[in-house]
Design a protein around this motif. Sequence first.
Motif, short mmCIF file in Angstrom:
data_model
loop_
_atom_site.label_atom_id
_atom_site.label_comp_id
_atom_site.label_asym_id
_atom_site.label_seq_id
_atom_site.Cartn_x
_atom_site.Cartn_y
_atom_site.Cartn_z
N PRO A 295 53.62 -64.76 -0.75
CA PRO A 295 54.03 -65.71 -1.95
C PRO A 295 54.58 -64.38 -2.91
CG PRO A 295 51.46 -65.57 -1.01
CD PRO A 295 52.28 -64.74 -0.01
N VAL A 296 55.54 -65.41 -3.35
CA VAL A 296 56.20 -63.83 -4.06
C VAL A 296 57.04 -65.10 -5.56
CG1 VAL A 296 57.63 -62.46 -5.33
CG2 VAL A 296 56.11 -62.19 -3.02
N ASP A 297 56.70 -64.97 -6.47
CA ASP A 297 56.42 -65.69 -8.22
C ASP A 297 57.00 -67.46 -7.41
OD1 ASP A 297 56.63 -64.04 -8.97
OD2 ASP A 297 58.65 -63.16 -8.35
N GLY A 298 55.93 -68.06 -5.86
CA GLY A 298 56.26 -69.21 -5.92
C GLY A 298 57.23 -69.95 -4.87
N GLY A 299 57.18 -68.81 -4.58
CA GLY A 299 58.24 -68.46 -3.34
C GLY A 299 57.89 -68.28 -2.09
N TRP A 300 58.96 -67.31 -1.71
CA TRP A 300 58.35 -66.59 -0.58
C TRP A 300 59.60 -64.95 -0.57
CZ3 TRP A 300 53.77 -68.22 1.53
CH2 TRP A 300 53.55 -69.27 1.25
N GLN A 301 58.80 -63.97 0.58
CA GLN A 301 59.15 -62.54 0.54
C GLN A 301 59.04 -62.50 2.29
OE1 GLN A 301 59.02 -59.59 -1.99
NE2 GLN A 301 61.00 -60.43 -3.27
N VAL A 302 59.97 -61.79 2.43
CA VAL A 302 59.61 -61.43 4.34
C VAL A 302 58.63 -60.02 4.27
CG1 VAL A 302 60.34 -60.27 6.37
CG2 VAL A 302 61.13 -62.37 5.62
N ALA A 303 57.73 -59.79 4.87
CA ALA A 303 57.42 -58.85 4.42
C ALA A 303 57.63 -57.41 6.28
CB ALA A 303 55.25 -59.14 4.73
N ARG A 304 57.48 -58.74 6.90
CA ARG A 304 57.82 -58.36 8.41
C ARG A 304 58.36 -59.31 9.29
NH1 ARG A 304 55.93 -53.98 11.21
NH2 ARG A 304 56.20 -54.36 13.97
N ARG A 305 59.61 -58.95 9.58
CA ARG A 305 60.42 -59.53 10.37
C ARG A 305 60.56 -58.82 12.14
NH1 ARG A 305 65.63 -62.62 8.80
NH2 ARG A 305 63.55 -63.96 7.50
N GLU A 306 60.19 -59.25 13.30
CA GLU A 306 60.97 -59.12 14.31
C GLU A 306 61.65 -59.61 15.10
OE1 GLU A 306 57.10 -58.05 16.14
OE2 GLU A 306 56.16 -57.93 14.98
N LEU A 307 62.85 -59.05 15.78
CA LEU A 307 63.51 -60.35 16.72
C LEU A 307 63.57 -59.44 17.75
CD1 LEU A 307 66.75 -60.16 13.85
CD2 LEU A 307 64.66 -61.61 13.88
N HIS A 308 63.70 -60.52 19.08
CA HIS A 308 63.69 -60.27 19.79
C HIS A 308 64.69 -61.54 20.67
CE1 HIS A 308 58.96 -58.44 20.35
NE2 HIS A 308 59.18 -59.50 19.17
N HIS A 309 65.61 -60.39 21.03
CA HIS A 309 66.70 -61.18 22.59
C HIS A 309 66.63 -61.43 23.25
CE1 HIS A 309 70.15 -59.84 19.47
NE2 HIS A 309 68.87 -58.86 18.74
N ASP A 310 66.91 -62.84 23.70
CA ASP A 310 66.95 -63.24 24.99
C ASP A 310 67.64 -62.07 26.03
OD1 ASP A 310 65.51 -64.84 23.62
OD2 ASP A 310 67.51 -66.37 24.00
N GLY A 311 67.15 -62.24 27.11
CA GLY A 311 67.81 -61.12 28.44
C GLY A 311 66.64 -59.27 27.94
N SER A 312 66.79 -59.13 27.05
CA SER A 312 66.27 -57.62 26.32
C SER A 312 65.24 -57.28 26.48
CB SER A 312 66.26 -57.15 25.11
OG SER A 312 65.79 -58.16 24.33
N ASN A 313 64.23 -56.37 26.95
CA ASN A 313 63.17 -56.19 27.28
C ASN A 313 63.04 -56.06 26.35
OD1 ASN A 313 61.31 -54.50 28.56
ND2 ASN A 313 62.15 -52.78 28.34
N ARG A 314 61.41 -56.64 26.13
CA ARG A 314 60.47 -56.87 24.76
C ARG A 314 59.89 -55.61 24.46
NH1 ARG A 314 60.31 -63.03 23.68
NH2 ARG A 314 62.12 -64.03 23.97
N ASP A 315 59.26 -54.94 25.76
CA ASP A 315 58.40 -53.94 25.24
C ASP A 315 58.67 -52.52 24.41
OD1 ASP A 315 57.60 -54.45 27.85
OD2 ASP A 315 58.29 -53.27 29.18
#
Length: 156
Positions: A136-156
């Motif tokens: 939470p930041v000033d009544g809204g949100w900010q992303v502290a961490r984003r992890e994207l996992h593409h379908d069909g890719s190696n997730r390791d």
Amino acid sequence: MIDSTPIGSLTESDSPVSAELYTRVQQFYARQMGLLDDGRPDDWSATFTEDAVFQEASRLDEPLRGRDAIRESSRARKQRLDEAEIDFRHWLAMLQVHPQADGTLRTRAYALAMRTPRGGSLDIFASVVCNDHLVPVDGGWQVARRELHHDGSNRD
């Protein structure tokens, strides 16, 4: 320190959030993705914390660390899309929102990344699972961490 445990490790017994909170998070993502898709990398990067981590293992060797790195990557992406005359859109759905004891949120959503060459046909570029840690930041949100996992890719 921000917990980086994947949202998928949370149990389904977690209580649902209020309709108001769920709607606020949906509005955050609609605004955030709109900024990116409208070619506003500086405004989009401002939706991340100063020390945010952006991990996209299938496309980046190392995570982007910090808002400045996220901004520069987004600016370069915008330039490439402009030069190639490609419109790019993101569609998020199947959003899960899990409040944490410290007042932050863990979210999980499916995302489609779509590109359309000007005058051309739509191409679904990627199907992705997006795991975020929102603060939470000033009544809204900010992303502290984003992890994207593409379908069909190696997730390791």
